[in-house]
Design a protein around this motif. Structure first.
Motif, PDB file in Angstrom:
ATOM      1  N   TYR A 105     -32.368  23.623  33.987  1.00  0.00           N
ATOM      2  CA  TYR A 105     -31.474  22.503  34.236  1.00  0.00           C
ATOM      3  C   TYR A 105     -30.033  22.873  33.901  1.00  0.00           C
ATOM      4  N   LYS A 106     -29.848  23.613  32.804  1.00  0.00           N
ATOM      5  CA  LYS A 106     -28.493  24.016  32.405  1.00  0.00           C
ATOM      6  C   LYS A 106     -27.841  24.923  33.437  1.00  0.00           C
ATOM      7  N   LYS A 107     -28.609  25.849  33.975  1.00  0.00           N
ATOM      8  CA  LYS A 107     -28.078  26.807  34.942  1.00  0.00           C
ATOM      9  C   LYS A 107     -28.121  26.277  36.374  1.00  0.00           C
ATOM     10  N   GLY A 108     -28.908  25.213  36.626  1.00  0.00           N
ATOM     11  CA  GLY A 108     -29.040  24.670  37.973  1.00  0.00           C
ATOM     12  C   GLY A 108     -29.898  25.529  38.874  1.00  0.00           C
ATOM     13  N   LYS A 136     -30.838  29.364  43.033  1.00  0.00           N
ATOM     14  CA  LYS A 136     -29.773  28.426  42.680  1.00  0.00           C
ATOM     15  C   LYS A 136     -29.968  27.127  43.469  1.00  0.00           C
ATOM     16  N   LEU A 142     -28.325  23.816  42.198  1.00  0.00           N
ATOM     17  CA  LEU A 142     -27.171  22.950  41.998  1.00  0.00           C
ATOM     18  C   LEU A 142     -25.962  23.763  41.565  1.00  0.00           C
ATOM     19  N   ASP A 143     -24.785  23.244  41.894  1.00  0.00           N
ATOM     20  CA  ASP A 143     -23.557  23.827  41.381  1.00  0.00           C
ATOM     21  C   ASP A 143     -23.199  23.062  40.117  1.00  0.00           C
ATOM     22  N   VAL A 144     -23.369  23.687  38.956  1.00  0.00           N
ATOM     23  CA  VAL A 144     -23.172  23.004  37.678  1.00  0.00           C
ATOM     24  C   VAL A 144     -21.837  23.387  37.032  1.00  0.00           C
ATOM     25  N   LYS A 145     -20.917  23.888  37.831  1.00  0.00           N
ATOM     26  CA  LYS A 145     -19.627  24.324  37.298  1.00  0.00           C
ATOM     27  C   LYS A 145     -18.829  23.162  36.715  1.00  0.00           C
ATOM     28  N   SER A 146     -18.872  22.006  37.382  1.00  0.00           N
ATOM     29  CA  SER A 146     -18.081  20.867  36.925  1.00  0.00           C
ATOM     30  C   SER A 146     -18.854  19.936  35.982  1.00  0.00           C
ATOM     31  N   TYR A 147     -20.094  20.284  35.655  1.00  0.00           N
ATOM     32  CA  TYR A 147     -20.886  19.462  34.738  1.00  0.00           C
ATOM     33  C   TYR A 147     -20.411  19.685  33.314  1.00  0.00           C
ATOM     34  N   GLN A 181     -21.995  19.889  30.026  1.00  0.00           N
ATOM     35  CA  GLN A 181     -23.256  19.997  29.306  1.00  0.00           C
ATOM     36  C   GLN A 181     -23.003  20.628  27.949  1.00  0.00           C
TER      37      GLN A 181
END
Length: 100
Positions: A77-80, A88, A90-95, A97
């Protein structure tokens, strides 16, 4: 988090869903066999916590209790990424966490 390709590898539930149009675990889709003796076949797919050949997560080295997975749910979940194949999702760059 599991991708669509790896979702087919997940186990099926013994009891069918009451809403059969979207259910994956009904007899129409090849999930359950009709007139199957569950006393004979349940021991094969049964979870045994003692014989735990659990693989560690590739990121945090925590033991994974889901068969066929390479990443724990927290790291996936953290890495998407997909927990089973690492693709891959999700793009989690703007999350925002936490690192804990």
């Amino acid at each position: 988090m599991v991708c669509e390709k790896c979702e087919k590898k997940l186990g099926k539930v013994i009891t069918p869903d009451p809403w059969k149009a979207g259910a994956r675990n009904t007899t129409e889709g090849g999930g359950r066999k009709i007139n199957e003796n569950k006393a004979l076949t349940s021991s094969k797919a049964r979870y045994n916590p003692i014989a735990g050949n659990f693989a560690p997560c590739r990121i945090c080295k925590q033991k994974i209790h889901q068969a066929g997975s390479h990443y724990c749910q927290q790291c996936a979940y953290k890495k998407g990424i997909c927990a089973m194949c690492g693709k891959k999702l999700l793009d989690v760059k703007s999350y925002r966490q936490s690192s804990a």
